[in-house]
Design a protein around this motif. Structure first.
Motif, PDB file in Angstrom:
ATOM      1  N   ALA A 127       0.366  -1.116  -0.421  1.00 12.54           N
ATOM      2  CA  ALA A 127      -0.325  -0.236  -0.014  1.00 12.54           C
ATOM      3  C   ALA A 127       1.194   1.063   0.003  1.00 12.54           C
ATOM      4  CB  ALA A 127      -1.520  -0.289   1.306  1.00 12.54           C
ATOM      5  N   GLY A 128       2.100   1.156   0.341  1.00  8.46           N
ATOM      6  CA  GLY A 128       3.169   2.488   0.409  1.00  8.46           C
ATOM      7  C   GLY A 128       3.724   3.232  -0.701  1.00  8.46           C
ATOM      8  N   LEU A 129       3.400   1.912  -1.464  1.00  4.64           N
ATOM      9  CA  LEU A 129       4.244   2.067  -3.456  1.00  4.64           C
ATOM     10  C   LEU A 129       3.702   3.776  -3.334  1.00  4.64           C
ATOM     11  CD1 LEU A 129       4.650  -1.603  -3.820  1.00  4.64           C
ATOM     12  CD2 LEU A 129       6.847   0.132  -3.879  1.00  4.64           C
ATOM     13  N   SER A 130       4.599   4.057  -4.185  1.00  2.38           N
ATOM     14  CA  SER A 130       4.205   5.172  -5.025  1.00  2.38           C
ATOM     15  C   SER A 130       4.043   5.041  -6.955  1.00  2.38           C
ATOM     16  CB  SER A 130       5.091   5.901  -5.108  1.00  2.38           C
ATOM     17  OG  SER A 130       6.238   5.347  -5.538  1.00  2.38           O
ATOM     18  N   ILE A 131       4.017   3.879  -6.764  1.00  5.50           N
ATOM     19  CA  ILE A 131       3.511   3.173  -8.343  1.00  5.50           C
ATOM     20  C   ILE A 131       2.427   2.137  -7.830  1.00  5.50           C
ATOM     21  CG2 ILE A 131       4.204   2.511 -10.486  1.00  5.50           C
ATOM     22  CD1 ILE A 131       6.898   3.801  -9.752  1.00  5.50           C
ATOM     23  N   LYS A 132       1.711   1.694  -8.524  1.00  2.07           N
ATOM     24  CA  LYS A 132       0.536   0.622  -8.105  1.00  2.07           C
ATOM     25  C   LYS A 132       1.086  -0.361  -9.551  1.00  2.07           C
ATOM     26  CE  LYS A 132      -3.838  -1.702  -7.629  1.00  2.07           C
ATOM     27  NZ  LYS A 132      -5.315  -0.721  -8.386  1.00  2.07           N
ATOM     28  N   PRO A 133       1.515  -1.945  -8.681  1.00  3.26           N
ATOM     29  CA  PRO A 133       2.261  -2.122  -9.193  1.00  3.26           C
ATOM     30  C   PRO A 133       1.337  -3.274 -10.109  1.00  3.26           C
ATOM     31  CG  PRO A 133       2.332  -3.090  -7.162  1.00  3.26           C
ATOM     32  CD  PRO A 133       1.405  -1.971  -7.276  1.00  3.26           C
ATOM     33  N   ASP A 134       1.013  -4.042 -11.167  1.00  2.34           N
ATOM     34  CA  ASP A 134       0.640  -5.120 -11.215  1.00  2.34           C
ATOM     35  C   ASP A 134      -0.610  -6.054 -11.589  1.00  2.34           C
ATOM     36  OD1 ASP A 134       0.060  -3.832 -14.142  1.00  2.34           O
ATOM     37  OD2 ASP A 134       1.550  -3.787 -14.705  1.00  2.34           O
ATOM     38  N   MET A 135       1.073  -6.020 -10.501  1.00  2.39           N
ATOM     39  CA  MET A 135       1.541  -8.015 -10.051  1.00  2.39           C
ATOM     40  C   MET A 135       2.308  -7.703  -8.714  1.00  2.39           C
ATOM     41  SD  MET A 135       0.978 -11.470 -10.681  1.00  2.39           S
ATOM     42  CE  MET A 135       1.940 -13.771 -10.806  1.00  2.39           C
ATOM     43  N   VAL A 136       2.075  -8.794  -7.852  1.00  7.40           N
ATOM     44  CA  VAL A 136       2.879  -8.055  -6.688  1.00  7.40           C
ATOM     45  C   VAL A 136       3.450 -10.191  -6.790  1.00  7.40           C
ATOM     46  CG1 VAL A 136       3.099  -8.226  -4.470  1.00  7.40           C
ATOM     47  CG2 VAL A 136       1.867  -6.516  -5.650  1.00  7.40           C
ATOM     48  N   LEU A 137       4.584  -9.906  -5.949  1.00  8.07           N
ATOM     49  CA  LEU A 137       5.943 -11.464  -5.905  1.00  8.07           C
ATOM     50  C   LEU A 137       5.843 -11.529  -4.665  1.00  8.07           C
ATOM     51  CD1 LEU A 137       7.647 -12.309  -9.598  1.00  8.07           C
ATOM     52  CD2 LEU A 137       5.046 -12.916  -8.777  1.00  8.07           C
ATOM     53  N   ILE A 138       5.521 -12.370  -4.283  1.00 11.52           N
ATOM     54  CA  ILE A 138       5.738 -12.597  -2.612  1.00 11.52           C
ATOM     55  C   ILE A 138       6.216 -14.152  -2.166  1.00 11.52           C
ATOM     56  CG2 ILE A 138       4.746 -12.644  -0.349  1.00 11.52           C
ATOM     57  CD1 ILE A 138       2.366 -11.357  -1.360  1.00 11.52           C
ATOM     58  N   ASP A 139       7.491 -13.670  -1.423  1.00  8.00           N
ATOM     59  CA  ASP A 139       8.252 -14.880  -1.074  1.00  8.00           C
ATOM     60  C   ASP A 139       7.611 -15.691  -0.141  1.00  8.00           C
ATOM     61  OD1 ASP A 139      10.696 -16.318  -0.597  1.00  8.00           O
ATOM     62  OD2 ASP A 139      10.625 -15.350   1.259  1.00  8.00           O
ATOM     63  N   GLY A 140       7.642 -16.886  -0.448  1.00  6.67           N
ATOM     64  CA  GLY A 140       7.114 -18.223  -0.077  1.00  6.67           C
ATOM     65  C   GLY A 140       6.677 -19.164  -0.211  1.00  6.67           C
TER      66      GLY A 140
END
Length: 198
Positions: free
Chosen positions: A97-110
Motif C-alpha cells: 500500500a505504501g508504494l508510490s506506483i501501483k504494481p500490476d503484479m506482486v510476487l511474494i516470497d514463500g
C-alpha cells in the motif's frame, strides 16, 4: 541467481519479503520493491546469504535505483493479537500500500499471499529466484537489523545487536535472568514462560 523466475516484461512487478518472523522481540518488517530494468543492480541475492557489509551497500543502491520501494511492519502487540502469520500478512499489505506506483503484479516470497487489490503470486524461495524479492529481503533485513542495534543501545544487557532478537541460548539466558522488555512478543513461548503466562 539460479532458477530465475520469468514473467512478462510488460508487467510492473513488485517483490515483497519479510524479516523477523522467528525472533522473540521487535516488529516483523516487510518491504516491497519495484526495480527499474534500465538500472540493473548487480549482486542481488537472498539477504541471509550476504555479508552485513554487502547488504548495507546494496540497500543504498536499491533505494537509489528502484522505481519505488516501501516498508511495512507489524509491531509486537499486533503479533500478539493476530499471531505471527496474520501479522506478517498485514505488514506485507502495508508495504504494498505504501508504494508510490501501483504494481500490476506482486510476487511474494514463500507459499502464501496476503489479500491485495492486484494480482499476486507466492514464490517459494523467491528471495533467491526473483530480483525484486531479493531487493525487498535486503531492505527489510537491513531495516530490522538497524532497529535491533538501536534496541541494544537501550537494553545493552540483552545482546540484541548480536542475536537480533532470535531465541539463541544467550538471549534465552538474559530473558530468564532479566525478564521481558516492553518490546518482547508476549505470545511467544519463551517469553510467556518468563512472564508466567504459559
Amino acid at each position: 541467481m539460479s532458477d530465475i523466475f520469468i514473467y512478462p516484461q510488460a508487467l510492473c512487478i513488485a517483490g515483497v519479503d519479510e524479516v523477523g518472523r522467528g525472533p522473540l522481540v521487535g516488529a516483523v518488517v516487510t518491504a516491497a520493491v519495484i526495480l527499474d530494468p534500465a538500472r540493473p543492480i548487480v549482486g542481488l541475492a537472498d539477504s541471509k546469504k550476504l555479508s552485513e557489509k554487502r547488504r548495507e551497500a546494496l540497500y543504498i543502491e536499491i533505494i537509489e535505483k528502484a522505481f519505488a520501494w516501501s516498508l511495512g511492519r507489524a509491531e509486537p502487540h499486533e503479533i500478539d493479537e493476530l499471531n505471527i502469520l496474520h501479522a506478517t500478512m498485514l505488514a506485507m499489505q502495508r508495504a504494498v500500500a505504501g508504494l508510490s506506483i501501483k504494481p500490476d503484479m506482486v510476487l511474494i516470497d514463500g507459499n502464501r499471499c496476503p489479500v491485495l487489490p492486484m494480482a499476486s503470486q507466492a514464490v517459494v524461495k523467491g528471495d533467491s529466484k526473483v530480483a525484486e524479492i531479493s531487493a525487498a529481503s535486503i531492505l527489510a533485513k537491513v531495516t530490522r537489523d538497524r532497529e535491533m542495534v538501536e534496541l541494544d543501545r537501550q537494553f545493552p544487557e540483552y545482546g540484541f545487536a548480536k542475536h537480533k532478537g532470535y531465541p539463541t541460548p544467550a538471549h534465552l539466558e538474559s530473558l530468564s535472568r532479566l525478564g521481558a522488555t516492553l518490546h518482547h512478543r508476549r505470545s511467544f513461548a519463551p517469553v510467556k514462560r518468563v512472564l508466567g503466562l504459559a
